[in-house]
Design a protein around this motif. Structure first.
Motif, PDB file in Angstrom:
ATOM      1  N   GLU A 119       0.803  -1.225   0.000  1.00  0.00           N
ATOM      2  CA  GLU A 119       0.000   0.000   0.000  1.00  0.00           C
ATOM      3  C   GLU A 119       0.836   1.275   0.000  1.00  0.00           C
ATOM      4  OE1 GLU A 119      -3.173  -0.248   2.882  1.00  0.00           O
ATOM      5  OE2 GLU A 119      -3.383   1.934   2.898  1.00  0.00           O
ATOM      6  N   LEU A 120       1.944   1.279   0.725  1.00  0.00           N
ATOM      7  CA  LEU A 120       2.710   2.512   0.878  1.00  0.00           C
ATOM      8  C   LEU A 120       4.083   2.376   0.231  1.00  0.00           C
ATOM      9  CD1 LEU A 120       1.987   3.341   4.641  1.00  0.00           C
ATOM     10  CD2 LEU A 120       0.742   4.138   2.627  1.00  0.00           C
ATOM     11  N   LYS A 121       4.381   3.261  -0.655  1.00  0.00           N
ATOM     12  CA  LYS A 121       5.707   3.275  -1.280  1.00  0.00           C
ATOM     13  C   LYS A 121       6.601   4.190  -0.441  1.00  0.00           C
ATOM     14  CE  LYS A 121       4.152   0.731  -4.535  1.00  0.00           C
ATOM     15  NZ  LYS A 121       4.247  -0.695  -4.202  1.00  0.00           N
ATOM     16  N   SER A 122       7.737   3.704  -0.028  1.00  0.00           N
ATOM     17  CA  SER A 122       8.695   4.481   0.763  1.00  0.00           C
ATOM     18  C   SER A 122       8.048   5.169   1.976  1.00  0.00           C
ATOM     19  CB  SER A 122       9.376   5.548  -0.115  1.00  0.00           C
ATOM     20  OG  SER A 122       9.937   4.953  -1.253  1.00  0.00           O
ATOM     21  N   PRO A 123       7.409   4.409   2.859  1.00  0.00           N
ATOM     22  CA  PRO A 123       6.773   5.033   4.027  1.00  0.00           C
ATOM     23  C   PRO A 123       7.800   5.611   4.989  1.00  0.00           C
ATOM     24  CG  PRO A 123       6.785   2.659   4.261  1.00  0.00           C
ATOM     25  CD  PRO A 123       7.291   2.945   2.878  1.00  0.00           C
ATOM     26  N   THR A 124       7.409   6.672   5.667  1.00  0.00           N
ATOM     27  CA  THR A 124       8.270   7.239   6.708  1.00  0.00           C
ATOM     28  C   THR A 124       8.136   6.366   7.956  1.00  0.00           C
ATOM     29  OG1 THR A 124       6.496   8.585   7.611  1.00  0.00           O
ATOM     30  CG2 THR A 124       7.838   9.570   5.843  1.00  0.00           C
ATOM     31  N   GLU A 125       9.064   6.603   8.908  1.00  0.00           N
ATOM     32  CA  GLU A 125       9.000   5.853  10.162  1.00  0.00           C
ATOM     33  C   GLU A 125       7.658   6.100  10.869  1.00  0.00           C
ATOM     34  OE1 GLU A 125      12.852   5.845  12.235  1.00  0.00           O
ATOM     35  OE2 GLU A 125      11.659   5.962  14.073  1.00  0.00           O
ATOM     36  N   THR A 126       7.202   7.337  10.811  1.00  0.00           N
ATOM     37  CA  THR A 126       5.919   7.679  11.445  1.00  0.00           C
ATOM     38  C   THR A 126       4.773   6.930  10.773  1.00  0.00           C
ATOM     39  OG1 THR A 126       6.767   9.860  11.968  1.00  0.00           O
ATOM     40  CG2 THR A 126       4.381   9.594  12.039  1.00  0.00           C
ATOM     41  N   GLU A 127       4.819   6.851   9.451  1.00  0.00           N
ATOM     42  CA  GLU A 127       3.759   6.133   8.732  1.00  0.00           C
ATOM     43  C   GLU A 127       3.771   4.644   9.083  1.00  0.00           C
ATOM     44  OE1 GLU A 127       3.036   8.619   4.611  1.00  0.00           O
ATOM     45  OE2 GLU A 127       4.890   7.466   4.782  1.00  0.00           O
ATOM     46  N   ILE A 128       4.969   4.091   9.230  1.00  0.00           N
ATOM     47  CA  ILE A 128       5.061   2.669   9.599  1.00  0.00           C
ATOM     48  C   ILE A 128       4.482   2.460  10.991  1.00  0.00           C
ATOM     49  CG2 ILE A 128       6.646   0.770  10.122  1.00  0.00           C
ATOM     50  CD1 ILE A 128       8.557   1.962   8.004  1.00  0.00           C
ATOM     51  N   ARG A 129       4.883   3.309  11.923  1.00  0.00           N
ATOM     52  CA  ARG A 129       4.356   3.182  13.299  1.00  0.00           C
ATOM     53  C   ARG A 129       2.835   3.304  13.303  1.00  0.00           C
ATOM     54  NH1 ARG A 129       8.242   3.626  17.379  1.00  0.00           N
ATOM     55  NH2 ARG A 129      10.230   4.522  16.752  1.00  0.00           N
ATOM     56  N   HIS A 130       2.318   4.264  12.536  1.00  0.00           N
ATOM     57  CA  HIS A 130       0.866   4.482  12.489  1.00  0.00           C
ATOM     58  C   HIS A 130       0.166   3.254  11.885  1.00  0.00           C
ATOM     59  CE1 HIS A 130      -2.879   6.681  12.313  1.00  0.00           C
ATOM     60  NE2 HIS A 130      -3.011   6.300  11.050  1.00  0.00           N
ATOM     61  N   TYR A 131       0.717   2.745  10.794  1.00  0.00           N
ATOM     62  CA  TYR A 131       0.089   1.611  10.091  1.00  0.00           C
ATOM     63  C   TYR A 131      -0.004   0.395  11.008  1.00  0.00           C
ATOM     64  CZ  TYR A 131      -1.191  -1.001   5.857  1.00  0.00           C
ATOM     65  OH  TYR A 131      -1.870  -1.731   4.911  1.00  0.00           O
ATOM     66  N   LEU A 132       1.030   0.232  11.846  1.00  0.00           N
ATOM     67  CA  LEU A 132       1.108  -0.975  12.678  1.00  0.00           C
ATOM     68  C   LEU A 132       0.654  -0.739  14.120  1.00  0.00           C
ATOM     69  CD1 LEU A 132       4.415  -2.103  11.098  1.00  0.00           C
ATOM     70  CD2 LEU A 132       2.305  -3.414  11.062  1.00  0.00           C
ATOM     71  N   SER A 133       0.021   0.401  14.360  1.00  0.00           N
ATOM     72  CA  SER A 133      -0.343   0.741  15.742  1.00  0.00           C
ATOM     73  C   SER A 133      -1.399  -0.210  16.320  1.00  0.00           C
ATOM     74  CB  SER A 133      -0.839   2.190  15.823  1.00  0.00           C
ATOM     75  OG  SER A 133      -1.976   2.346  15.008  1.00  0.00           O
ATOM     76  N   GLY A 134      -2.114  -0.925  15.462  1.00  0.00           N
ATOM     77  CA  GLY A 134      -3.132  -1.853  15.954  1.00  0.00           C
ATOM     78  C   GLY A 134      -2.607  -3.256  16.198  1.00  0.00           C
ATOM     79  N   ASN A 135      -1.301  -3.458  16.011  1.00  0.00           N
ATOM     80  CA  ASN A 135      -0.718  -4.787  16.210  1.00  0.00           C
ATOM     81  C   ASN A 135       0.163  -4.781  17.451  1.00  0.00           C
ATOM     82  OD1 ASN A 135      -1.396  -4.643  13.202  1.00  0.00           O
ATOM     83  ND2 ASN A 135      -0.992  -6.816  13.538  1.00  0.00           N
ATOM     84  N   LEU A 136      -0.328  -5.416  18.478  1.00  0.00           N
ATOM     85  CA  LEU A 136       0.393  -5.411  19.750  1.00  0.00           C
ATOM     86  C   LEU A 136       1.299  -6.627  19.871  1.00  0.00           C
ATOM     87  CD1 LEU A 136      -2.501  -4.322  22.143  1.00  0.00           C
ATOM     88  CD2 LEU A 136      -0.988  -2.908  20.730  1.00  0.00           C
TER      89      LEU A 136
END
Ligand code: FES
Ligand code: FES
Length: 158
Positions: A119-136
């Protein structure tokens, strides 16, 4: 009028294989998949909050503990076994960063990482953290996971 206690035959494609599964359409997809043998789909909170039960429904990651099985009728489900080659590659990056611990969260986490990659091309660190925030993950502090994802995405784009 629908009978919420009755079993029906649901037709779906799981990991590329057409399946007919007899179940109550009001049961949760996570339970139906596990009962049908897809025990790689893990269950944790059972309330849509931890992400360990994540599968793809028509390519979109969903928490399968919060999706009625009836919603999967005629649709395509992918578990981590359906993307085994990519999942194994990503696992090597987790190991290299010391982020492989008990592994219980890994199947659902991996499904999110592979969805992110699509879905995301070259995501930033913030985008990665946000995308995975629902996975504990109950074992780690997430920093090893983050390093593994960044290195995996870099390697994937080389
Ligand atoms: S078990 Fe489904 S989100 Fe936690
Ligand atoms: S590695 Fe144990 S819950 Fe994530």
């Amino acid at each position: 009028m629908s009978d919420f206690n009755s079993s029906v035959n649901l037709t779906m494609t799981i990991n590329g294989v057409p399946r007919v599964i007899a179940c109550n359409p009001a049961d949760m997809l996570c339970d139906v998949l596990r009962s049908a043998g897809y025990t790689e789909v893990k269950k944790g909170c059972d309330t849509g909050n931890c992400g360990v039960c994540t599968v793809w429904l028509d390519g979109v990651p969903v928490p399968s503990c919060s999706v009625f099985a009836g919603r999967a009728e005629g649709r395509e489900i992918t578990t981590v076994r359906g993307v085994e080659k990519e999942a194994t590659e990503f696992a090597q990056f987790l190991v290299a960063q010391g982020a492989d611990q008990c592994g219980y969260c890994t199947p659902g986490f991996t499904m999110m990482v592979l969805a992110l990659k699509r879905e995301l091309k070259s995501p930033t660190e913030t985008e990665i953290r946000h995308y995975l925030s629902g996975n504990l993950c109950r074992c780690s502090g997430y920093e090893g996971h983050l390093r593994a994802i960044i290195k995996y995405l870099e390697a994937s784009h080389e």
